[in-house]
Design an enzyme around this catalytic site. Sequence first.
Site, mmCIF file in Angstrom:
data_model
loop_
_atom_site.group_PDB
_atom_site.id
_atom_site.type_symbol
_atom_site.label_atom_id
_atom_site.label_comp_id
_atom_site.label_asym_id
_atom_site.label_seq_id
_atom_site.Cartn_x
_atom_site.Cartn_y
_atom_site.Cartn_z
ATOM 1 N N ASP A 117 -15.549 4.580 -6.000
ATOM 2 C CA ASP A 117 -16.732 3.920 -6.555
ATOM 3 C C ASP A 117 -16.963 4.344 -7.993
ATOM 4 O O ASP A 117 -17.204 3.507 -8.878
ATOM 5 C CB ASP A 117 -17.969 4.260 -5.717
ATOM 6 N N GLN A 232 -5.191 9.363 4.381
ATOM 7 C CA GLN A 232 -6.523 9.492 4.963
ATOM 8 C C GLN A 232 -7.560 8.775 4.122
ATOM 9 O O GLN A 232 -7.388 8.574 2.918
ATOM 10 C CB GLN A 232 -6.882 10.969 5.087
ATOM 11 N N CYS A 366 -15.217 -0.936 13.596
ATOM 12 C CA CYS A 366 -14.364 -2.133 13.562
ATOM 13 C C CYS A 366 -15.272 -3.305 13.915
ATOM 14 O O CYS A 366 -15.537 -3.557 15.097
ATOM 15 C CB CYS A 366 -13.205 -2.007 14.545
#
Length: 400
Positions: A117, A232, A366
């Site tokens: 970000d 990761q 999800c």
Amino acid sequence: MSAIVTGNNNTEDLADSIPAKPSCLAIAGIRFDFNDGARVQVPESFGEVTCRFFDLEEGQIVGRIKVAPGAMVATNKKYFVRHRIEIFSGDEAIFTHDYDAKGKDVLIRIAPGTIGDAIAWFPAAVEFQKRHACNLFVTMDERMAELFSGQYPDVHFISRAEANNKLFYATYRIGIVWDDKDNNYHPFDFRLAGLQEHAFNILQIPFEDTKPKLDLSAERKIKEKYVCISAQATAYCKTWNNPTGWIETIDFLKENGYRVLCIDRDRVYGKPSLCTYMPIGAEDFTGNLPLQDRINLLKDADFFIGLPSGLSWLAWACNIPVVMIGGFSLPYSEFNTPYRVINYNACHGCWNDYQCKFDGFQYDFCPRLRGTAREFECNRLISSIKVINTIKQIIEKEGN
């Protein structure tokens, strides 16, 4: 009118305050500024006034409202708008001001969060400073401020506490507000634009991919040719969860003479039932190290293989090719790379789907297929063959 609200209309998620009193004096004790929209405050000692707000770029009035003594009004739109503020006492215009930040103190608050970000959003703040010739103050993640401060001597990096105790001509927030149905914090739904473009939209600056400047001056430490990888991410839906993907890719890289260095922070990351491990065959360069150490390693790598996450953005800023493996977001969401790997035959792009609200606090989120056999298939169904073929493009192009 719909363009006006009374009082302050601040997001709570950034835990930042805006001064109760506008910073600039208009006339007869009436005050104004552009902190979280155009604001006008009328003192108790003055009579009722009418405020009119004009969008100078659109050439139209966006709000008109009567303001009682002791009250304050502000425009709904908190992203950058070049306003004209007009104040009337009865039919007499007593004050007019066109937005002009030249030489004035302007604060841009970049929401604290991930590495990606900050790397994506900070260049928009720098472009705003160039465009408006303002004295730019920035609050952001301390790690990233430390990286950027030496490269941007004309930017004042301050803490959030310091920002809360200083007066500014204008303040803008770069972040994501999920339930912005009226587009008060973003000009349009942020999912329809890339992560970096989102910041340029908030500050209303023409967009192009813009890398922040980093310190790339360190001497090379590894003589052999090598590749850095990251397996990761902050959410499992970002990880390449093909069970043999990393193993087969690393085997290919080693067969072609590359050392493969894993530069994740952790060897194991996730939750007890759903962990991502450092890939078998990679050299262990993990650790909670300063980001400058990561930059010193990345800048001399032949290329980087990672996910739609912060270390990919860092590698991109280090000017090396980036192979990005991921299907939870569409390719336009991140920086432009010709080496994006995505499987359109699988479920994909939930991040950009306005019907799906992404839960950044839920690691195993999800939104479409949770609890089914197809859960997280967006990345599981990306094959090592496709990744290896993408890597071959870099090897052929760079002559490695």
